[in-house]
Motif scaffolding. Structure first.
Motif, PDB file in Angstrom:
ATOM      1  N   THR A   1      33.339-106.515  23.271  1.00  0.00           N
ATOM      2  CA  THR A   1      33.015-105.958  24.572  1.00  0.00           C
ATOM      3  C   THR A   1      33.011-107.068  25.615  1.00  0.00           C
ATOM      4  N   ASP A   2      33.858-106.928  26.622  1.00  0.00           N
ATOM      5  CA  ASP A   2      33.934-107.950  27.659  1.00  0.00           C
ATOM      6  C   ASP A   2      33.077-107.616  28.853  1.00  0.00           C
ATOM      7  N   THR A   3      32.983-106.330  29.164  1.00  0.00           N
ATOM      8  CA  THR A   3      32.331-105.938  30.406  1.00  0.00           C
ATOM      9  C   THR A   3      31.319-104.829  30.136  1.00  0.00           C
ATOM     10  N   ARG A   4      30.152-104.953  30.712  1.00  0.00           N
ATOM     11  CA  ARG A   4      29.176-103.857  30.631  1.00  0.00           C
ATOM     12  C   ARG A   4      29.037-103.230  32.008  1.00  0.00           C
ATOM     13  N   HIS A   5      28.971-101.919  32.033  1.00  0.00           N
ATOM     14  CA  HIS A   5      28.790-101.201  33.297  1.00  0.00           C
ATOM     15  C   HIS A   5      27.496-100.414  33.221  1.00  0.00           C
ATOM     16  N   LEU A   6      26.725-100.484  34.280  1.00  0.00           N
ATOM     17  CA  LEU A   6      25.503 -99.692  34.333  1.00  0.00           C
ATOM     18  C   LEU A   6      25.751 -98.474  35.232  1.00  0.00           C
ATOM     19  N   ILE A   7      25.567 -97.296  34.654  1.00  0.00           N
ATOM     20  CA  ILE A   7      25.733 -96.052  35.410  1.00  0.00           C
ATOM     21  C   ILE A   7      24.343 -95.534  35.782  1.00  0.00           C
ATOM     22  N   GLY A   8      24.111 -95.375  37.076  1.00  0.00           N
ATOM     23  CA  GLY A   8      22.813 -94.894  37.544  1.00  0.00           C
ATOM     24  C   GLY A   8      22.831 -93.386  37.714  1.00  0.00           C
ATOM     25  N   LEU A   9      21.734 -92.749  37.354  1.00  0.00           N
ATOM     26  CA  LEU A   9      21.622 -91.297  37.521  1.00  0.00           C
ATOM     27  C   LEU A   9      20.490 -91.021  38.500  1.00  0.00           C
ATOM     28  N   LEU A  10      20.841 -90.368  39.584  1.00  0.00           N
ATOM     29  CA  LEU A  10      19.864 -90.067  40.627  1.00  0.00           C
ATOM     30  C   LEU A  10      19.521 -88.592  40.484  1.00  0.00           C
ATOM     31  N   LEU A  11      18.308 -88.300  40.018  1.00  0.00           N
ATOM     32  CA  LEU A  11      18.013 -86.973  39.488  1.00  0.00           C
ATOM     33  C   LEU A  11      16.878 -86.275  40.194  1.00  0.00           C
ATOM     34  N   GLY A  12      16.920 -84.941  40.107  1.00  0.00           N
ATOM     35  CA  GLY A  12      15.787 -84.129  40.534  1.00  0.00           C
ATOM     36  C   GLY A  12      14.909 -83.861  39.325  1.00  0.00           C
ATOM     37  N   THR A  13      14.783 -82.591  38.964  1.00  0.00           N
ATOM     38  CA  THR A  13      13.873 -82.243  37.865  1.00  0.00           C
ATOM     39  C   THR A  13      14.580 -82.183  36.516  1.00  0.00           C
ATOM     40  N   GLU A  14      15.904 -82.267  36.518  1.00  0.00           N
ATOM     41  CA  GLU A  14      16.627 -81.957  35.292  1.00  0.00           C
ATOM     42  C   GLU A  14      16.567 -83.073  34.253  1.00  0.00           C
ATOM     43  N   ASP A  15      16.574 -82.625  32.986  1.00  0.00           N
ATOM     44  CA  ASP A  15      16.573 -83.579  31.892  1.00  0.00           C
ATOM     45  C   ASP A  15      17.728 -83.308  30.932  1.00  0.00           C
ATOM     46  N   ASP A  16      18.318 -82.097  31.050  1.00  0.00           N
ATOM     47  CA  ASP A  16      19.320 -81.676  30.064  1.00  0.00           C
ATOM     48  C   ASP A  16      20.617 -82.459  30.171  1.00  0.00           C
ATOM     49  N   TRP A  17      21.282 -82.378  31.336  1.00  0.00           N
ATOM     50  CA  TRP A  17      22.586 -83.045  31.386  1.00  0.00           C
ATOM     51  C   TRP A  17      22.476 -84.573  31.356  1.00  0.00           C
TER      52      TRP A  17
END
Ligand code: ADP
Ligand code: MG
Length: 412
Positions: free
Chosen positions: A2-18
């Motif tokens: 693995t050369d590169t790590r990417h951080l994906i941010g999740l900006l959420l309301g009340t949901e936990d499922d998806w």
């Protein structure tokens, strides 16, 4: 390696499922072409405008309603080039109104629509003065008669059916307008539709689903694989992709009414589309897969966010004399697929698609997914409905698992 790590941010309301599904699929997928992915739920905190964000991509379901995260997203888009689904710079057109204008300008069959002034002046002392002096009185009945009954009255920026009513006569018209208060309303000709298609688009992928608006939430999406003719299906996909490419929306749901083979777009601007397990059910695995695929594709290929709309590229086609509706749609489709880099996207995923399919099938068929399903139902429905909805969702997801198993076996 693995050369590169990417951080994906999740900006959420009340949901936990998806968010759970998205994170889990990414984890099980593992690195892609030397790129690894982590996800994190973003918290809302003070930020210096010169802070460097840790995220490389953010999926947002909050900023349409809340200004603090919205301004943070604008900052990280403008200053740091973070890739956003969706960018708040495109929200200016996230009211239905602008989408109607764009679609009419592009030659699509939006039903006749009129914007009427506020019934009550908005709460602003200066506006009351302006309104008293400059708002011309008008004949609401004449407007409605010109459109013709039945019609719909609905907010220009609506969502979630807030303030939407179907109007059959003058008495209903006045009652609805009086009730609209400070909501700014469209009057729109009602389409007597044969089928209602709701499509969810994520990057260059689109799922067109049969929608039943008169059903309760959990039963609105019907599982039906052939409710549109192939031509109409393609037209619906093209219109959705066109509007998304036009406004740079990469994660959006669209509503289309089909009547006598004609396709009428009515609701094409949903900045933070619903992808809840409880509403998408059977289609939930597809949606999660598409969200993972588009995010990974954007990060690995270094896709750059494009905030400039370049509307002239589309308008040139709209203005080209001598083109039929179908010919125009074909060209729009090429422009839209170009924006989403569709050919490259499918090439990119081709060697990994079978692995991803197996990962998602394995997860959805297993106990972790079932726990998520049970947890989600418990958080959404009252206790006396838990058993019913757990069984309902399990049935639909079992159906998906069976069909997907058969599909992968045929492909193998
Ligand atoms: N022109 C129309 N013809 C027929 N039905 C309509 C029309 N406009 C709205 N509707 C019905 O009202 C619902 C809500 O309207 P919509 O424009 O989708 O607003 P919202 O953004 O609140 O979902 C639609 O899903 C559809 O069932
Ligand atoms: Mg709608």
């Amino acid at each position: 390696m693995t050369d590169t790590r990417h951080l994906i941010g999740l900006l959420l309301g009340t949901e936990d499922d998806w968010p759970t599904a998205f994170t889990e699929i990414l984890r099980r997928l593992g690195p892609v072409e030397g790129h690894a992915f982590d996800t994190e739920r973003i918290t809302i905190e003070p930020f210096s405008l010169r802070d460097r964000p840790r995220y490389h991509l953010v999926i947002d379901r909050l900023a349409y309603w809340y200004y603090h995260p919205r301004e943070w997203l604008k900052k990280i888009a403008m200053m740091d080039g973070v890739y956003l689904l969706n960018s708040p710079f495109t929200f200016q057109s996230m009211e239905k109104h602008a989408a109607y204008c764009a679609m009419m300008r592009l030659g699509l069959k939006v039903p006749e629509t009129v914007l009427v002034p506020y019934k009550n002046p908005i709460d602003n002392s200066r506006y009351a003065y302006t309104s008293a002096r400059y708002n011309k009185s008008f004949d609401l009945d004449a407007i409605a008669q010109k459109i013709g009954y039945p019609l719909f009255m609905k907010p220009y920026d609506g969502g979630a059916w807030r303030g939407v009513s179907r109007i059959n006569n003058a008495a209903e018209l006045h009652a609805a307008y009086d009730a609209s208060g400070e909501m700014l309303m469209h009057l729109q000709k009602a389409i007597d539709f044969d089928v209602f298609a709701r499509s969810l688009s994520i990057g260059p992928e689109t799922m067109v689903m049969r929608f039943q608006p008169d059903q309760p939430m959990h039963a609105r999406y019907a599982v039906d694989h052939s409710f549109l003719s192939p031509e109409t299906g393609t037209e619906v996909v093209t219109i959705g992709r066109l509007v998304n490419a036009f406004f740079r929306w990469e994660f959006n749901s669209c509503e289309t009414l089909v009547s006598g083979g004609e396709v009428y777009p009515i609701d094409y601007a949903n900045a933070c589309p619903d992808v809840a397990l409880t509403s998408l059910h059977y289609y939930f695995p597809w949606a999660m897969k598409a969200l993972v695929k588009w995010s990974v594709f954007a990060l690995v290929t270094g896709r750059r966010p494009r905030l400039d709309l370049e509307t002239d590229r589309f308008f040139q086609i709209a203005d080209e004399p001598g083109l039929s509706y179908a010919e125009r749609l074909d060209i729009y489709r090429d422009l839209a697929d170009g924006y989403f880099d569709a050919a490259r996207y499918y090439d990119f995923w081709a060697p990994m698609q079978a692995h991803l399919d197996e990962v998602v099938l394995d997860w959805v068929a297993g106990p972790d997914f079932d726990q998520l399903l049970v947890r989600t139902v418990r958080s959404v429905y009252p206790a006396h409905e838990h058993d019913q909805f757990i069984a309902h969702l399990r049935g639909l997801l079992d159906l998906w698992v069976q069909e997907e198993t058969a599909r992968l076996r045929t492909n193998a």
